[in-house]
Design a protein around this motif. Structure first.
Motif, PDB file in Angstrom:
ATOM      1  N   THR A 306      33.317 100.149 118.785  1.00  0.00           N
ATOM      2  CA  THR A 306      32.825  99.150 117.843  1.00  0.00           C
ATOM      3  C   THR A 306      31.302  99.134 117.876  1.00  0.00           C
ATOM      4  O   THR A 306      30.671  99.682 118.796  1.00  0.00           O
ATOM      5  CB  THR A 306      33.354  97.761 118.203  1.00  0.00           C
ATOM      6  OG1 THR A 306      32.807  97.371 119.483  1.00  0.00           O
ATOM      7  CG2 THR A 306      34.874  97.755 118.272  1.00  0.00           C
ATOM      8  N   PHE A 307      30.691  98.469 116.892  1.00  0.00           N
ATOM      9  CA  PHE A 307      29.230  98.373 116.860  1.00  0.00           C
ATOM     10  C   PHE A 307      28.721  97.676 118.115  1.00  0.00           C
ATOM     11  O   PHE A 307      27.697  98.079 118.690  1.00  0.00           O
ATOM     12  CB  PHE A 307      28.784  97.613 115.605  1.00  0.00           C
ATOM     13  CG  PHE A 307      27.291  97.477 115.478  1.00  0.00           C
ATOM     14  CD1 PHE A 307      26.511  98.577 115.162  1.00  0.00           C
ATOM     15  CD2 PHE A 307      26.673  96.252 115.690  1.00  0.00           C
ATOM     16  CE1 PHE A 307      25.130  98.459 115.051  1.00  0.00           C
ATOM     17  CE2 PHE A 307      25.300  96.118 115.574  1.00  0.00           C
ATOM     18  CZ  PHE A 307      24.526  97.231 115.256  1.00  0.00           C
ATOM     19  N   GLY A 308      29.437  96.661 118.554  1.00  0.00           N
ATOM     20  CA  GLY A 308      29.030  95.948 119.765  1.00  0.00           C
ATOM     21  C   GLY A 308      29.049  96.838 120.996  1.00  0.00           C
ATOM     22  O   GLY A 308      28.176  96.748 121.863  1.00  0.00           O
ATOM     23  N   GLN A 309      30.041  97.727 121.079  1.00  0.00           N
ATOM     24  CA  GLN A 309      30.109  98.665 122.213  1.00  0.00           C
ATOM     25  C   GLN A 309      29.000  99.705 122.136  1.00  0.00           C
ATOM     26  O   GLN A 309      28.439 100.107 123.152  1.00  0.00           O
ATOM     27  CB  GLN A 309      31.481  99.349 122.229  1.00  0.00           C
ATOM     28  CG  GLN A 309      32.632  98.430 122.589  1.00  0.00           C
ATOM     29  CD  GLN A 309      33.983  99.108 122.416  1.00  0.00           C
ATOM     30  OE1 GLN A 309      34.218  99.840 121.438  1.00  0.00           O
ATOM     31  NE2 GLN A 309      34.894  98.866 123.357  1.00  0.00           N
ATOM     32  N   LEU A 310      28.671 100.131 120.909  1.00  0.00           N
ATOM     33  CA  LEU A 310      27.636 101.143 120.738  1.00  0.00           C
ATOM     34  C   LEU A 310      26.253 100.640 121.143  1.00  0.00           C
ATOM     35  O   LEU A 310      25.411 101.420 121.601  1.00  0.00           O
ATOM     36  CB  LEU A 310      27.596 101.621 119.276  1.00  0.00           C
ATOM     37  CG  LEU A 310      28.744 102.515 118.811  1.00  0.00           C
ATOM     38  CD1 LEU A 310      28.670 102.738 117.317  1.00  0.00           C
ATOM     39  CD2 LEU A 310      28.724 103.847 119.536  1.00  0.00           C
ATOM     40  N   ILE A 311      25.986  99.344 120.962  1.00  0.00           N
ATOM     41  CA  ILE A 311      24.644  98.829 121.267  1.00  0.00           C
ATOM     42  C   ILE A 311      24.549  98.237 122.674  1.00  0.00           C
ATOM     43  O   ILE A 311      23.541  97.632 123.021  1.00  0.00           O
ATOM     44  CB  ILE A 311      24.196  97.778 120.225  1.00  0.00           C
ATOM     45  CG1 ILE A 311      25.091  96.532 120.271  1.00  0.00           C
ATOM     46  CG2 ILE A 311      24.152  98.386 118.832  1.00  0.00           C
ATOM     47  CD1 ILE A 311      24.577  95.396 119.392  1.00  0.00           C
ATOM     48  N   THR A 312      25.579  98.441 123.499  1.00  0.00           N
ATOM     49  CA  THR A 312      25.485  98.054 124.906  1.00  0.00           C
ATOM     50  C   THR A 312      24.329  98.814 125.552  1.00  0.00           C
ATOM     51  O   THR A 312      24.256 100.036 125.438  1.00  0.00           O
ATOM     52  CB  THR A 312      26.783  98.381 125.654  1.00  0.00           C
ATOM     53  OG1 THR A 312      27.866  97.685 125.030  1.00  0.00           O
ATOM     54  CG2 THR A 312      26.690  97.978 127.121  1.00  0.00           C
ATOM     55  N   PRO A 313      23.391  98.121 126.206  1.00  0.00           N
ATOM     56  CA  PRO A 313      22.220  98.824 126.771  1.00  0.00           C
ATOM     57  C   PRO A 313      22.585  99.935 127.738  1.00  0.00           C
ATOM     58  O   PRO A 313      21.972 101.000 127.733  1.00  0.00           O
ATOM     59  CB  PRO A 313      21.445  97.699 127.474  1.00  0.00           C
ATOM     60  CG  PRO A 313      21.848  96.462 126.754  1.00  0.00           C
ATOM     61  CD  PRO A 313      23.278  96.661 126.363  1.00  0.00           C
ATOM     62  N   CYS A 314      23.601  99.698 128.573  1.00  0.00           N
ATOM     63  CA  CYS A 314      24.021 100.721 129.532  1.00  0.00           C
ATOM     64  C   CYS A 314      25.535 100.625 129.702  1.00  0.00           C
ATOM     65  O   CYS A 314      26.049  99.540 130.004  1.00  0.00           O
ATOM     66  CB  CYS A 314      23.318 100.532 130.882  1.00  0.00           C
ATOM     67  SG  CYS A 314      23.755 101.762 132.133  1.00  0.00           S
ATOM     68  N   ASP A 315      26.229 101.736 129.488  1.00  0.00           N
ATOM     69  CA  ASP A 315      27.692 101.675 129.555  1.00  0.00           C
ATOM     70  C   ASP A 315      28.259 102.322 130.813  1.00  0.00           C
ATOM     71  O   ASP A 315      29.401 102.766 130.827  1.00  0.00           O
ATOM     72  CB  ASP A 315      28.319 102.298 128.305  1.00  0.00           C
ATOM     73  CG  ASP A 315      27.920 103.758 128.104  1.00  0.00           C
ATOM     74  OD1 ASP A 315      27.214 104.300 128.977  1.00  0.00           O
ATOM     75  OD2 ASP A 315      28.328 104.350 127.089  1.00  0.00           O
TER      76      ASP A 315
END
Length: 551
Positions: A306-315
């Motif tokens: 999701t867009f929210g997962q993509l913009i996580t600073p560090c995964d």
């Protein structure tokens, strides 16, 4: 001896970087191409390397708009980092007068900025390997924003010097990691064009920054050079956070066709179907791509993030290696033959740009030119124009030459096929350096040295693009670490020059100074002949030496 590149006799020709990227590949290489995904349109006969996995989150599978948008955001930041070190150059005299310091002291602040870039690259590269490129990009973009604001409001020379030095930490990943990011996201046949776009941004920032900076200093204030960079970062930093996802991805050895060849050669007794089964994904007979919906690493294909997962600073953690080991990794890469060659070509060529930057005001503020700060900045306009022209042509031309030579070589690509572009690059670089020294020494009208400086810029770009491409294609997994060492050599050399450049110019004159640096550059460029002929054997040597390979 394909097209002058000596064949390797130790790994059976299956050397990292050597890859079948054309359906014309010979029968001996058929197992590397059968059933593999190919490009589209005019690249329909190009076998994609690396092969994209079935995972929609694989960066190779990103939608085209996401790849290009992220590329251009990183390119925009690269323009800024190209500007920040050079924008003050036309106004060095103004700054020296305001803070009551010498011209050499102002030059030292440029050297400190470059030196910090070189050494902090060890930390940013190790962090990118350990935690991913995205968090490093974000943190360093914020540092750039803060230090530009700091520089704009600096009240003392010590404060301004510190702001410029610390700014180097923010610059570091955008000089060393972007090329590795390109390798994460784009295929072999696409990389030179994207690296050319990035290099155009860096070169145009360096040249256009001096042009714009001169007039900002003359009509506004030197403080506004930092102000405009801060405004730019204020726009680009949120864009980076929102639209540049993490690019580090582990897709499995069977997809890494530009890395797996040497591994295949180690299976001495495994041939035919057994070897094919080992290095290829499951395909249906006669298919042209991997199965689209089976699995990824033996697991069901995941849903797109999701867009929210993509913009996580560090995964998450990307490497289990000790951080201290990662810090030292570039040092070992520093003795790779290809990296030593890059010192002699690219690092030297960029160092001479720093030499021009710190002597620019000294040359053009004196008779017969007697230029103002704004006019001094305009002397970089030739470099800006040729940087654009060179970058628009170098990348596509480098890709075209490599693909054409691969076709002549029965569809087998060698990284050395990128190097012929250095021939005209050498002619332009040496003509520019020697011609500039002669023109200034003879006190010719200003268009002559300006044009010759532009020719040198063109030569730099036509040298840089093959260097980037060669290192990435030869050592893709560790390309970022290689560029750390290339950047460090450039930084140390530039720093030393900032201490002596102005005095050197006064004592030796422009002719002797630029003939000396041109001679050094010519020697470095000529070593490309050795790399072209023996490069494949050098890559094989690195692959076979465990102490070099396991870094």
């Amino acid at each position: 001896m394909p097209l002058g590149v000596l064949e390797d006799t130790k790994l059976g020709g299956k050397v990292p970087g050597t890859v079948a990227i054309n359906e014309l590949a010979s029968t001996a290489q058929t197992f590397f191409t059968v059933g593999k995904k190919t490009g589209k349109g005019r690249h329909a006969n190009i076998v994609l390397a690396p092969q994209p996995s079935n995972d929609p989150n694989d960066p190779l599978n990103w939608p085209r708009w996401r790849k290009e948008l992220a590329m251009y955001i990183l390119t925009g930041i690269t323009v800024v980092i190209g500007c920040v070190w050079i924008m003050l150059s036309p106004g060095q005299g103004v700054i020296a007068e305001e803070f009551d310091v010498s011209l050499t002291e102002v030059s030292k602040s440029t050297g400190a900025h470059i030196l910090v870039i070189g050494f902090s690259s060890f930390f940013t590269s190790a962090s990118a390997t350990k935690f991913g490129k995205r968090p490093v990009f974000i943190v360093c973009a914020i540092i750039l924003l803060i230090t530009n604001i700091w520089g704009a409001f600096a009240k003392s020379w010590a404060s301004l010097f510190a702001a410029r030095a610390i700014m180097g930490v923010g610059v570091a990943p955008f000089e060393t990691i972007v090329t590795a990011w390109v390798a994460d996201v784009f295929f072999v046949h696409e990389r030179a064009t994207r690296n050319s776009i990035w290099n155009m941004a860096l070169s145009c920032g360096s040249s256009l920054g001096a042009v714009v900076g001169g007039y900002i200093i003359q009509y506004m204030s030197w403080r506004w050079t930092f102000g405009f960079c801060a405004i730019s970062m204020g726009v680009l930093t949120p864009a980076l956070i929102l639209f540049v996802p993490e690019s580090v991805y582990e897709r499995g050895v069977e997809f890494e066709t530009d890395l797996v060849a040497a591994a295949a050669s180690e299976q001495g007794s495994e041939t035919g179907d057994k070897l094919k089964e080992k290095v290829e994904p499951d395909v249906t007979e006669g298919a042209t791509s991997t199965s689209p919906s089976t699995s990824v690493h033996g697991q069901p294909v995941p849903e797109p993030k999701t867009f929210g997962q993509l913009i996580t600073p560090c995964d998450g953690i990307k490497s289990r290696d000790n951080f201290f080991k990662l810090l030292l990794r570039p040092v070992k890469m520093g003795i790779y033959p290809s990296v030593i060659w890059a010192y002699l070509t690219y690092s030297c060529a960029v160092t001479w740009l720093a030499l021009f930057g710190v002597t620019q005001a000294q040359i053009f503020s004196q008779a017969p030119y007697n230029f103002s700060a704004g006019a001094i900045g305009l002397t970089s306009l030739g470099g800006c124009i040729t940087a654009i022209l060179g970058s628009l042509t170098a990348g596509p031309l480098c890709d075209w030459i490599a693909l054409k030579m691969a076709a002549w070589n029965n569809g087998i690509y060698e990284p050395e096929f990128r190097l012929p572009l250095i021939i005209p690059g050498t002619v332009f670089t040496i003509t520019g350096l020697w011609g500039f020294g002669l023109a200034v020494d003879a006190k010719t009208p200003w268009p002559v040295p300006v044009v010759l400086n532009g020719i040198n810029f063109l030569g730099l770009i036509w040298t840089a693009i093959p260097v980037y491409g060669y290192i990435i294609d030869s050592h893709r997994q560790h390309a970022a670490h290689a560029f750390v060492m290339v950047n460090l050599v450039k930084a140390v050399a530039s720093y030393v020059l900032t201490f002596h450049a102005n005095t050197w110019y006064e004592q030796q004159g422009p002719k002797n100074m630029f003939f000396t640096v041109g001679g050094v550059q010519l020697f470095g460029q000529l070593t490309t002949i050795v790399v072209y002929i023996f490069g494949k054997r050098m890559r094989s040597f690195v692959e076979r030496k465990q102490w070099l390979k396991n870094i």
